[in-house]
Design an enzyme around this catalytic site. Structure first.
Site, PDB file in Angstrom:
ATOM      1  N   HIS A  91     -11.880  -5.713   8.734  1.00 19.02           N
ATOM      2  CA  HIS A  91     -12.704  -5.574   7.517  1.00 19.02           C
ATOM      3  C   HIS A  91     -13.959  -4.758   7.790  1.00 19.02           C
ATOM      4  O   HIS A  91     -14.908  -4.819   7.032  1.00 19.02           O
ATOM      5  CB  HIS A  91     -13.100  -6.952   6.965  1.00 19.02           C
ATOM      6  CG  HIS A  91     -11.943  -7.707   6.412  1.00 19.02           C
ATOM      7  ND1 HIS A  91     -11.135  -8.487   7.192  1.00 19.02           N
ATOM      8  CD2 HIS A  91     -11.425  -7.776   5.158  1.00 19.02           C
ATOM      9  CE1 HIS A  91     -10.183  -9.020   6.453  1.00 19.02           C
ATOM     10  NE2 HIS A  91     -10.335  -8.596   5.210  1.00 19.02           N
ATOM     11  N   GLU A 113       0.819  -1.221   0.000  1.00 15.00           N
ATOM     12  CA  GLU A 113       0.000   0.000   0.000  1.00 15.00           C
ATOM     13  C   GLU A 113       0.850   1.268   0.000  1.00 15.00           C
ATOM     14  O   GLU A 113       0.506   2.266  -0.635  1.00 15.00           O
ATOM     15  CB  GLU A 113      -0.945   0.014   1.205  1.00 15.00           C
ATOM     16  CG  GLU A 113      -2.109  -0.967   1.120  1.00 15.00           C
ATOM     17  CD  GLU A 113      -1.714  -2.410   1.402  1.00 15.00           C
ATOM     18  OE1 GLU A 113      -0.565  -2.640   1.837  1.00 15.00           O
ATOM     19  OE2 GLU A 113      -2.553  -3.303   1.194  1.00 15.00           O
TER      20      GLU A 113
END
Ligand SMILES: Cc1ncc(C[n+]2csc(CCOP(=O)(O)OP(=O)(O)O)c2C)c(N)n1
Length: 796
Positions: free
Chosen positions: A595, A528
């Site tokens: 999540h 990322e």
């Protein structure tokens, strides 16, 4: 020689005279830069500047490096590169000192208008109207930053952009941005900073992607006081990186070792390595060893504290300038007399730069000071005590020992306090207000674009949704949109984990790589940090990247370059650099600790300087992408995970309609309470509101749409004036984004004047939700909780 050495030489390198001239020129450049470092340190010790960090010891390496830095190339470096900047003709001694003094006049410090510490350089990438300059024909410096290794992610992106240009025939016409991808990114880093994960991730990404990145490691053996034996495996970055080395038939990087005092050796090796990078797009790393640091790390301390006497003696013996001098004399390239004359000249030149910069810095201060003194002296007071106070203030300002604007402001404020109601103080009050505004322009502007590329200048175009428009799943709306976007805007690229072949985990790009090509829509490794860096570098070079962070929870891995680099860039360059990255991610309301995230408070607090879009559905998301692509500001768009399968009507003008940022939408009207929220939570709120309405409670639901900017027209206040009750709901932790919205409405919009019952926030719990539907139900606001909270408010 008004600003720095400005010699014409290089006319004939093939002849002996040409060679000799160049060597002597370089020697003069090196000693000039050294004098700047020496004087700079003194400026701090005598109190004229606050902090100094210099490039002494790295002069020759940087002069050699600058020889191969061509128009079109980019530098992503750090605070040691003054000599490179001087040698490239991109900085002068005057400008260097102006930045040291934090001179806020952009004409004096053209890198940051006094907003950055010394040795943090930059060149413009856009003009005053936000149009891209002819970057392919200029030497480009991306704005430096203080966090060690923070230049690495961006360096990957700058180099990667060359690959985009070379591999994309549709970009050929942008010859102001690139010449067939021939541009190399020159990246500098200290040896100790290679210990940062940023460095290793960047090397790996560059080695995989094969991009023209040239990394120069200045190895002076220490990271402030910690020696490289404690920094780097095997005490040597080139040894540690052996496995990354490119060999026949593999990808990877070329690795070279050179010595910082070996001027001819560095010139030869840099030339070879840079040429390879330029032609073959293979990354190269130059491990520049035996670098010295004659004055120690910075003005914050002395290196005698941690370097042994033998090391200090070695540094004196192997000082690169001393070695070059010996070599010039041994090879009879110059005489002792010539060199002495140059050395005297360098001292004078550097001192003149410093003096001129100081004079320029003081000029406006002196004028303001004189004016303030004359204004205060003109105040007529009757009592001797007040007169005495005013006299003292004038005397103190006369000396202005700090040489800061704050002293001038404070003097006026104290004078006003001393005689607040005296009519003759009026001119002081007026001038105080005038200077407040003037200083605000110097110190508080340009966090975002303020010119034609500001998102506030973008015209709103409503979506055209025919009555009988077909309904699609949210992800299909996005997919259709990205298809037309990529057909119409050649500058747009999209990438991230699983974005290419499968078209992202929610199919927004499904089938589009096959249609628009692997060069435009592609997969990346799981990294990322450098995905964000890739986007930064591309955006700085005029492309329009949409970089995907697969889930909002993983943004943290890529947050550092967003908060430190992207969000501060426009401000720290005084609007001279734009970086319109779009970070696309998805979040809120899935399940499990990693999540389900909605860390919006973290995002809005760390990303001032970016826009933060939280669309409730994919049509809104498309409108926001359209708005963003018309402006030059960077942004993050958080799509709702539970929105991809919601049915929506497809607008007929997909590519043209815009959603204005900072404008909430009232998505359900009501009269009893204003419910303010965004994104996925709105659907939970609807569930609660259906029940409340049956009980006769009339609810107004407001979707803020964007958290940055926030409700610029105070639409929420208008709602509150009607309902006199307000609740802010989101999934963030208590005190997060809901508290931010509360503060905005209560304090900024004076909402407190219109409330009948205490306003509330309703948020997720302080812990992240446990896994499963029950983890979600008990961890995030649920419809029952919302209904209960609203009933309580109605009954209060
Ligand atoms: C992320 C981060 N951590 C710590 C610091 C404080 N710091 C500034 S410079 C420095 C040492 C860097 O050493 P090196 O990379 O070898 O570069 P040099 O200054 O020696 O050229 C440290 C620890 C920082 N600026 N950024």
């Amino acid at each position: 020689m008004e600003q720095t050495l400005n010699l014409s030489f290089k006319d004939d390198m093939l002849s002996y005279d040409g060679f000799r001239n160049e060597v002597l020129h370089d020697y003069r450049m090196a000693i000039f830069s050294r004098e700047v470092s020496l004087l700079g340190r003194r400026e701090v010790l005598t109190g004229k500047a606050k902090f100094g960090i210099f490039g002494d010891g790295k002069e020759l390496a940087q002069i050699a490096m600058a020889k191969f830095f061509k128009p079109g190339d980019f530098r992503a470096g750090y605070y040691r590169d003054q000599t490179f900047m001087f040698a490239s003709g991109l900085a002068s001694g005057d400008q260097f000192f102006a930045q040291m003094y934090a001179d806020p006049d952009i004409k004096n410090d053209p890198f940051s208008a006094g907003r950055q510490m010394v040795s943090h350089f930059a060149t413009r990438n856009v003009d005053e109207n936000g149009n891209w300059l002819d970057l392919a024909n200029r030497k480009n410096i991306t704005s430096d930053m203080a966090p060690t290794a923070s230049q690495m992610p961006r360096a990957v992106g700058l180099a990667f952009a060359s690959k985009c240009f070379r591999n994309s025939p549709h970009l050929r016409r942008y010859d102001n941005l690139s010449h067939n991808g021939n541009e190399v990114c020159f990246c500098t880093i200290g040896d100790a900073s290679t210990s940062e994960g940023h460095f290793l991730e960047a090397v790996n990404a560059a080695g995989v992607m094969q991009v023209p990145l040239a990394i120069f490691v200045w190895d002076d053996g220490y990271g402030i006081s910690v020696p490289k034996s404690q920094q780097t495996t095997k005490g040597s970055i080139s040894a540690a990186l052996k496995g990354f080395q490119k060999i026949d038939g593999t990808n990877g990087i070329h690795i070279y070792k050179v010595k910082a005092w070996d001027y001819p050796g560095m010139c030869e090796v840099f030339e070879e390595g840079i040429q390879k990078a330029r032609e073959t797009h293979t990354p190269v790393l130059f491990h520049v060893e035996e670098v010295t640091q004659p004055q120690g790390h910075s003005t914050s301390g002395s290196h005698e504290r941690y370097k042994k006497p033998e090391r200090l003696q070695w540094e004196r013996d192997w000082d690169c300038i001393k070695k070059m001098r010996e070599w010039i004399l041994e090879a009879a390239i110059g005489s002792e007399e010539e060199l002495v004359a140059f050395e005297q000249e360098a001292k004078i030149l550097a001192r003149d730069c410093k003096d001129r910069a100081w004079e320029s810095y003081l000029k406006p201060l002196n004028l303001q000071q004189e004016k303030v003194i004359s204004l205060i002296k003109a105040v007529v007071v009757k009592d001797s005590e007040t007169q005495n106070t005013l006299d003292k203030l004038c005397n103190s300002l006369q000396q202005n020992p700090e040489h800061f604007r704050r002293h001038i402001m404070r003097t006026m404020a104290l004078a006003i306090d001393a005689a607040p109601n005296n009519p003759t103080i009026e001119p002081v009050k007026q001038y105080y207000q005038y200077l407040l505004q003037t200083n605000a322009k110097l110190f508080n502007t340009l966090l975002y674009n303020e010119g034609p590329k500001s998102i506030f200048k973008i015209e709103e175009v409503k979506p055209l949704i025919p009555f009988d428009a077909p309904q699609f799943n949210g992800y299909e709306i996005l997919n259709k949109y990205f298809d037309v976007l990529f057909s119409n805007n050649p500058l747009v690229f999209a990438f991230g984990e699983d974005v290419g072949m499968i078209g992202d985990v929610n199919q927004g790009f499904a089938g589009l790589q096959q249609k628009h090509g692997e060069n435009r829509i592609f997969d990346t490794g799981i990294r990322e940090l450098t995905i964000v860096g890739q986007a930064i570098g591309m955006a700085l070079r005029g492309l329009r990247p949409i970089a995907e962070i697969q889930y909002l929870d993983y943004l943290v891995y890529g947050l550092q370059p967003l908060t430190d680099d992207v969000a501060t860039l426009h401000f720290r360059t005084y609007g001279q650099q734009s970086c319109p990255v779009i970070i696309r991610t998805r979040g809120h309301r899935l399940e499990g600790i990693w999540h389900s995230g909605s860390p919006m408070g973290m995002i809005i607090n760390s990303l001032r300087g970016m826009h933060v879009c939280v669309p409730r559905n994919m049509v809104q998301a498309v409108g926001m992408y359209n708005t963003l692509l018309k402006g030059n500001d960077p942004a993050i768009v958080v799509e709702c995970l539970n929105g991809y399968r919601l049915k929506e009507k497809m607008p007929a003008n997909l590519l043209d309609f815009t959603v204005p940022l900072g404008v909430p939408e009232i998505i359900k009207e009501g009269t009893d309470i204003s419910i303010v929220s965004y994104g996925s939570t709105l659907r939970i709120i609807y569930d609660a509101v259906e029940r409340l309405e049956r009980e006769g409670v009339s609810c107004e639901i407001i979707d803020v749409q964007t958290l940055l900017p926030f409700d610029i027209h105070h639409i929420i206040l208008q709602s509150l004036k009607k309902t006199n009750r307000i609740i802010f709901i989101d999934e963030d932790v208590p005190g997060g984004a809901a508290a931010y919205m509360y503060n905005k409405v209560m304090e900024e919009q004076d909402g407190y004047k219109w409330i009948d019952v205490a306003p509330r926030t309703l948020t997720g719990k302080a812990h992240r939700p446990g896994y499963g539907s029950d983890g979600d139900y008990f961890g995030k606001p649920n419809a029952e909780e919302i209904a209960t909270a609203i009933r309580t408010m109605i009954n209060e």
